[in-house]
Design a protein around this motif. Structure first.
Motif, mmCIF file in Angstrom:
data_model
loop_
_atom_site.group_PDB
_atom_site.id
_atom_site.type_symbol
_atom_site.label_atom_id
_atom_site.label_comp_id
_atom_site.label_asym_id
_atom_site.label_seq_id
_atom_site.Cartn_x
_atom_site.Cartn_y
_atom_site.Cartn_z
ATOM 1 N N GLY A 1 -85.014 -17.010 -2.748
ATOM 2 C CA GLY A 1 -83.794 -16.514 -3.402
ATOM 3 C C GLY A 1 -84.046 -15.119 -3.945
ATOM 4 O O GLY A 1 -83.499 -14.720 -4.975
ATOM 5 N N GLY B 1 -81.416 -11.877 -5.222
ATOM 6 C CA GLY B 1 -80.617 -11.789 -6.457
ATOM 7 C C GLY B 1 -81.230 -10.827 -7.467
ATOM 8 O O GLY B 1 -82.180 -10.084 -7.167
ATOM 9 N N ASN C 1 -86.341 -17.815 3.549
ATOM 10 C CA ASN C 1 -87.059 -18.580 2.526
ATOM 11 C C ASN C 1 -88.148 -19.460 3.134
ATOM 12 O O ASN C 1 -89.235 -19.627 2.566
ATOM 13 N N THR D 1 -86.395 -18.060 -7.500
ATOM 14 C CA THR D 1 -85.382 -17.292 -8.246
ATOM 15 C C THR D 1 -83.989 -17.613 -7.706
ATOM 16 O O THR D 1 -83.232 -16.721 -7.324
ATOM 17 N N VAL D 2 -83.672 -18.894 -7.655
ATOM 18 C CA VAL D 2 -82.327 -19.338 -7.258
ATOM 19 C C VAL D 2 -81.616 -19.887 -8.500
ATOM 20 O O VAL D 2 -82.268 -20.246 -9.488
ATOM 21 N N PRO D 3 -80.265 -19.949 -8.479
ATOM 22 C CA PRO D 3 -79.557 -20.526 -9.633
ATOM 23 C C PRO D 3 -80.060 -21.946 -9.924
ATOM 24 O O PRO D 3 -80.391 -22.701 -9.007
ATOM 25 N N HIS D 4 -80.094 -22.305 -11.231
ATOM 26 C CA HIS D 4 -80.739 -23.570 -11.613
ATOM 27 C C HIS D 4 -80.122 -24.775 -10.906
ATOM 28 O O HIS D 4 -80.813 -25.702 -10.521
ATOM 29 N N ALA E 1 -86.165 -20.715 -13.039
ATOM 30 C CA ALA E 1 -84.809 -21.212 -13.323
ATOM 31 C C ALA E 1 -84.598 -21.416 -14.820
ATOM 32 O O ALA E 1 -85.423 -22.011 -15.506
ATOM 33 N N VAL F 1 -87.186 -12.981 -19.323
ATOM 34 C CA VAL F 1 -87.307 -11.579 -18.904
ATOM 35 C C VAL F 1 -85.973 -11.096 -18.326
ATOM 36 O O VAL F 1 -85.494 -11.648 -17.334
ATOM 37 N N PRO F 2 -85.347 -10.076 -18.932
ATOM 38 C CA PRO F 2 -84.064 -9.609 -18.395
ATOM 39 C C PRO F 2 -84.255 -8.823 -17.089
ATOM 40 O O PRO F 2 -84.924 -7.790 -17.066
#
Ligand code: NAP
Length: 223
Positions: free
Chosen positions: A8, A11, A63, A76-79, A103, A145-146
């Motif tokens: 992921g 993003g 992936n 790093t995919v949506p939860h 996540a 971490v932003p």
């Protein structure tokens, strides 16, 4: 130099980690679609011109290729998509790999953010652990971490809580985190602590919106 995979990786967080980690590592930026991964890498090269290490060390992949070829994978995919993503890649993972779940369990309810651990028992990182072979080690990190600050390469000074069942897993994750200037890894304990880490993102987002703080993160001073 290790081979790092971003599942992921197209993003906000994936691209942000990619530009930093490719200074020292081969980075396979993964996507469900090779076309989308290639386009994300092209965008990075356009937005960050003149960086030889990006041309050399950053590569687009599906992936499934990242899952097969990397020493360390960062999820790093949506939860809400974490468990299905792991199920779809499960046959590809290799012995002794480390999967770092980034996540964060965040949902928005009206004007506020809240922790959303629906669909998992404990935490998303523990959900990942329950699905992968025992030879694959799992950690939780990066939730605080932003991504936008990292991607813009603004100066940052932040602590990164890490949960992992084995000290050796933590050590390898900590080395990777330390490769990003301004980030300090901090060991929180076993993966049972991952839910605490995953809940910090909603906490930070509420602090940010209610106090007009842009991209708040955490830092623990000690005296
Ligand atoms: N953004 C931040 O500042 C930040 C900070 C800390 C932690 N996090 C956490 O890191 C993770 C990624 O955050 P993000 O902001 O980068 O997320 P994002 O941009 O919304 O999504 C990342 C990537 O996930 C893939 N994806 C989307 N839907 C999917 C699905 N149904 N199945 C499989 N893959 C899917 C997409 O890649 P493809 O379409 O290319 O496959 C997408 O580009 C999240 O869990 C978030 O909570 C984010």
């Amino acid at each position: 130099m290790a081979t790092i995979g971003l599942i992921g990786g197209t993003g906000d967080l994936g691209t942000a980690l990619a530009i930093h980690l490719s200074k020292k590592h081969l980075v396979l930026l993964g996507s469900r679609s090779l076309v989308k991964a290639s386009s994300a890498v092209e965008d990075i090269l356009k937005e960050k011109p003149g960086r030889d290490y990006l041309r050399t060390n950053l590569r687009p992949v599906e992936n499934s290729t990242a899952a097969q070829k990397c020493d360390i994978l960062i999820l790093t995919v949506p939860h809400s998509t974490v468990l299905d993503t792991i199920r779809s890649l499960n046959a590809k993972f290799q012995d002794n790999q480390i999967i770092i779940s980034a996540a964060a369990a965040v949902a928005k309810e009206g004007e506020e953010f809240r922790v959303d651990e629906s669909g998992v028992t404990g935490s998303y990182a523990e959900g990942v652990k329950s699905l992968v072979p025992a030879t694959v080690k799992v950690a939780a990190a990066f939730q605080t971490v932003p991504a936008n600050v990292l991607y813009k390469e603004r100066e940052i000074s932040a602590d990164v809580p890490v949960a992992a069942d084995y000290l050796e897993t933590y050590r390898q994750v900590a080395l990777l985190i330390s490769d990003i200037e301004g980030l300090r890894p901090l060991f929180v304990g076993s993966l049972r602590q991952a839910a605490e880490i995953e809940s910090l993102t909603a906490f930070l987002l509420n602090i940010g919106t209610k106090n007009k703080l842009r991209s708040p993160t955490i830092k623990f001073p000690s005296f």
